[in-house]
Design a protein around this motif. Sequence first.
Motif, short mmCIF file in Angstrom:
data_model
loop_
_atom_site.label_atom_id
_atom_site.label_comp_id
_atom_site.label_asym_id
_atom_site.label_seq_id
_atom_site.Cartn_x
_atom_site.Cartn_y
_atom_site.Cartn_z
N GLN A 298 5.77 -35.51 -27.92
CA GLN A 298 7.12 -35.05 -27.61
C GLN A 298 7.15 -33.78 -26.77
N ASN A 299 6.18 -32.90 -26.95
CA ASN A 299 6.18 -31.63 -26.23
C ASN A 299 5.76 -31.76 -24.78
N THR A 300 5.11 -32.87 -24.42
CA THR A 300 4.68 -33.02 -23.03
C THR A 300 5.40 -34.17 -22.33
N ALA A 301 6.14 -34.99 -23.08
CA ALA A 301 6.86 -36.12 -22.49
C ALA A 301 7.97 -35.61 -21.58
N PRO A 302 8.20 -36.31 -20.46
CA PRO A 302 9.31 -35.93 -19.59
C PRO A 302 10.62 -35.99 -20.38
N ASN A 303 11.45 -35.00 -20.22
CA ASN A 303 12.69 -34.92 -20.98
C ASN A 303 13.75 -34.32 -20.06
N PRO A 304 14.81 -35.08 -19.75
CA PRO A 304 15.82 -34.56 -18.82
C PRO A 304 16.51 -33.30 -19.32
N GLU B 156 22.31 -35.21 -12.91
CA GLU B 156 22.36 -36.31 -11.95
C GLU B 156 21.22 -36.20 -10.94
N GLU B 157 20.91 -34.99 -10.52
CA GLU B 157 19.78 -34.78 -9.60
C GLU B 157 18.46 -35.16 -10.27
N ILE B 158 18.31 -34.82 -11.53
CA ILE B 158 17.11 -35.16 -12.29
C ILE B 158 16.97 -36.68 -12.37
N GLU B 159 18.08 -37.37 -12.61
CA GLU B 159 18.04 -38.83 -12.68
C GLU B 159 17.61 -39.44 -11.34
N LYS B 160 18.09 -38.87 -10.24
CA LYS B 160 17.74 -39.36 -8.90
C LYS B 160 16.27 -39.06 -8.57
N ASN B 161 15.85 -37.84 -8.90
CA ASN B 161 14.49 -37.37 -8.58
C ASN B 161 13.85 -36.82 -9.85
N PRO B 162 13.28 -37.69 -10.69
CA PRO B 162 12.75 -37.22 -11.98
C PRO B 162 11.57 -36.26 -11.89
N ASN B 163 10.92 -36.13 -10.76
CA ASN B 163 9.75 -35.23 -10.66
C ASN B 163 10.14 -33.91 -10.17
#
Length: 91
Positions: A3-9, A84-91
């Motif tokens: 959980q501490n390293t998983a991507p999280n919006p 919304e920006e995170i959803e478009k560009n998750p990295n």
Amino acid sequence: MDQNTAPNPWRKLISRYIKSEMTKKGIKYEELSSRLAKTGTQQTAANLRNKINRGILGADLFVQILFVLETNQLSREQLIEILEEIEKNPN
């Protein structure tokens, strides 16, 4: 991945929001550390960088950071834009 390293919006949102506020004010991590120290909160610049980059910090530290950055308003609309920006560009 735990959980501490998983991507999280939500963590990315916190990270991007604080970084954007720091950029607006022209504040680096060293100065943020110094400002926090004046309020009695001891955090090294390296520790702050790590916590902010990961987006993992307690609510108390988050509010203290907003306070020392002299953030006037936490806008829901601004947070939605970042998500919304995170959803478009998750990295």
